[in-house]
Design an enzyme around this catalytic site. Structure first.
Site, mmCIF file in Angstrom:
data_model
loop_
_atom_site.group_PDB
_atom_site.id
_atom_site.type_symbol
_atom_site.label_atom_id
_atom_site.label_comp_id
_atom_site.label_asym_id
_atom_site.label_seq_id
_atom_site.Cartn_x
_atom_site.Cartn_y
_atom_site.Cartn_z
ATOM 1 N N LYS A 15 0.873 -1.177 0.000
ATOM 2 C CA LYS A 15 0.000 0.000 0.000
ATOM 3 C C LYS A 15 0.908 1.224 0.000
ATOM 4 O O LYS A 15 1.416 1.642 1.032
ATOM 5 C CB LYS A 15 -0.910 0.001 1.236
ATOM 6 C CG LYS A 15 -2.284 0.690 1.019
ATOM 7 C CD LYS A 15 -2.182 2.177 0.750
ATOM 8 C CE LYS A 15 -1.942 2.948 2.032
ATOM 9 N NZ LYS A 15 -1.889 4.453 1.765
ATOM 10 N N GLU B 237 9.193 1.436 11.384
ATOM 11 C CA GLU B 237 10.262 2.437 11.318
ATOM 12 C C GLU B 237 9.566 3.777 11.326
ATOM 13 O O GLU B 237 8.887 4.137 10.369
ATOM 14 C CB GLU B 237 11.117 2.239 10.073
ATOM 15 C CG GLU B 237 12.420 3.020 10.130
ATOM 16 C CD GLU B 237 12.327 4.368 9.442
ATOM 17 O OE1 GLU B 237 12.206 5.379 10.175
ATOM 18 O OE2 GLU B 237 12.381 4.406 8.219
ATOM 19 N N CYS C 297 13.741 10.848 7.562
ATOM 20 C CA CYS C 297 13.492 10.443 8.947
ATOM 21 C C CYS C 297 14.770 10.400 9.763
ATOM 22 O O CYS C 297 14.755 10.644 10.971
ATOM 23 C CB CYS C 297 12.796 9.081 8.975
ATOM 24 S SG CYS C 297 13.722 7.765 8.148
ATOM 25 N N GLU D 47 8.985 15.982 15.608
ATOM 26 C CA GLU D 47 9.522 15.885 14.253
ATOM 27 C C GLU D 47 8.825 16.887 13.333
ATOM 28 O O GLU D 47 7.615 16.870 13.170
ATOM 29 C CB GLU D 47 9.333 14.468 13.716
ATOM 30 C CG GLU D 47 9.982 14.237 12.364
ATOM 31 C CD GLU D 47 9.873 12.792 11.922
ATOM 32 O OE1 GLU D 47 10.881 12.231 11.468
ATOM 33 O OE2 GLU D 47 8.766 12.228 12.022
#
Length: 490
Positions: A181, A256, A289, A387
């Site tokens: 996906k 992750e 990331c 973040e």
């Protein structure tokens, strides 16, 4: 352009799902918009529970045959997929740049070649995957990796195809079938990969691609009782939702997730190298990331470091990512740009100072945000703790090694850390104390697929890479055989 095909810079892309070895259209679509200029690339089939159930059924049906395929044949087909990727690197690079606005030169020279490498690496690792037999009181123990079954892989938009194949390649090598996906903001190269895999001889149903939104297609996939593994790269809130859905079926997950990684710069570091490492964190418009977005600098060199950083950051060229000279392209989506600017403006309102940047780039318009460095930020402030996922860095100072480590570890994340020092003993002391899945010393973003990759704390669950990937995508079996009890068949 046909009803189910769009053309991106001359490259035709099918907009339908890939399920059970054929193209499947949905009743509804969603619009794929290019961050380059806000133009609509086309209408993409919008998956629902219907397509999700069909994809899992196709993967389940194909699983016995693919699992029984000899290792050497699975490896051969994966190498053929890599061959197909290499033949279409230019097409893949162009389409990806239009879909997520990362640098075209990076896609051509690094990202798409890495896609091919992902398949080759895990194909080769499969052939040497082994554990030496061992004895227990005369009995022989034999460890094997058995394919687990259909795997749902949900991937992000910042490096769509590379991060997807980082999961697809080991899952297929292990003998599993896959339902991918892709992120709804960047679905196109996943569709091209389906074509490449089919041309390479991957059997029908072994790789399936379902496009759509997480709340619709994604939720139906991760809650399906026939799924045996789920791997996700993305945000912490989404991971929590996936974890709750997978728990009902006791499906192992690999996550992750976000990062708020530090870059520690000590006074004994090569200052030019340290500045280079810091400016490198603007790669992909800050949408990485692993980026070390929190720069921690020893007090005695902070002024000089900041001066050199500002000079180097000012030399970065922001512009069209299709231009070879461009260093920073636009961000992915208006919603992301608004989020980035919100972080910065709230920080400034709270007392932070923008030494570099601090606003959208109105000269370019669109989704461009100026590379930004904020100082005078509090450790418990939002911009330090959360973040941003944009070209925004913070700079704080420290007086002692102990303080540096304390600041570095003082977030809920633990994905990576970078250290700049000229003292080998200090490097050993500090890295031993850092909470991170990956630590780089006097370097950044050196990645080897043999190494374990993943995050600590809320940066993730599990490790992938090398044998660790097979450990996740397989059911490990230990067979214990007695030395006696065999019949003599002459």
């Amino acid at each position: 352009m046909t009803e189910h095909t769009l053309t991106v810079a001359g490259v035709a892309v099918d907009t339908r799902h890939w399920i059970g070895g054929r193209r499947v259209a949905s009743a509804e679509t969603f619009t794929d918009v290019s961050p380059l200029d806000g133009s609509a690339l086309g209408e993409i089939s919008r998956g629902t529970a219907t397509e999700a159930v069909a994809a899992v059924a196709a993967a389940k049906a194909a699983f016995p045959g693919w699992a029984a395929t000899p290792r050497a044949e699975r490896a051969r087909i994966l190498h053929a997929v890599a061959d197909g990727v290499e033949k279409r690197i230019e097409d893949l690079a162009i389409v990806e740049t239009h879909d997520n606005a990362a640098l075209l030169r990076s896609h051509r020279r690094g990202v798409m070649p890495r896609v091919a490498h992902n398949f080759r690496f895990f194909a080769d690792w499969l052939l040497k995957l082994d554990h030496e037999d061992f004895e227990t009181r005369g009995h022989t123990n034999h460890v094997s990796w058995d394919p687990a079954g259909p795997c749902v892989l949900i991937t992000p938009w910042n490096a769509p195809l590379m991060l997807a194949t980082w999961k697809i390649a080991p899952a297929l090598a292990a003998g599993n079938t896959v339902i991918l996906k892709p992120a709804e903001w960047t679905p196109l190269t996943a569709s091209l990969l389906a074509d490449i895999a089919a041309d390479a001889g991957l059997p029908a149903g072994v790789l399936n691609v379902v496009q759509g939104y997480g709340a619709e297609a994604g939720n139906a996939l991760v809650s399906h009782p026939d799924v045996r593994r789920i791997s996700f790269t993305g945000s912490v809130p989404t991971a929590k939702a996936i974890g709750a859905a997978s728990a009902a079926n006791l499906v192992p997950t690999s996550f992750e997730l976000g990062g708020k990684s530090p870059l520690l710069v000590f006074a004994d570091a090569d200052l030019d190298l340290a500045v280079d490492l810091a400016v490198e964190q603007y790669d992909n418009a800050g949408q990485v990331c692993l980026a070390a977005t929190r720069i921690l600098v020893e007090e005695s060199i902070a002024d000089e470091f900041t001066r050199r950083f500002a000079e180097k950051a000012a030399a970065l060229k922001q512009g069209d990512p299709r231009d070879e000279a461009t260093d920073l392209g636009p961000n992915i989506h208006p919603r992301q740009l608004e989020k980035i600017d919100g972080f910065v403006q709230r920080a400034i309102a709270a007392g932070a100072r923008a030494v570099v940047g601090g606003t959208p780039n109105t000269d370019l318009g669109g989704l461009y945000y100026r590379p930004t460095l904020l100082t005078d930020v509090a450790q418990d402030s939002e911009v330090v703790q959360e973040e941003v996922f944009g070209p925004v860095l913070t700079l704080q100072t420290f007086a002692t090694e102990r303080e540096a480590v304390a600041l570095a570890n003082d977030t809920r994340f633990g994905l990576a850390a970078t250290l700049a020092t000229g003292d080998h003993e200090r490097a050993e002391r500090v890295t031993a104390q850092l909470v991170a899945g990956t630590v780089w010393v006097n370097c950044f973003f050196v990645r080897d697929l043999q190494a374990p990759f993943g995050g600590s704390r809320q940066s993730g669950v599990g490790r992938e890479g090398g044998t660790w990937s097979f450990d996740f995508y397989c059911d490990l079996k230990n067979t214990v055989t007695a030395p006696k009890g065999w019949q003599d068949h002459g």
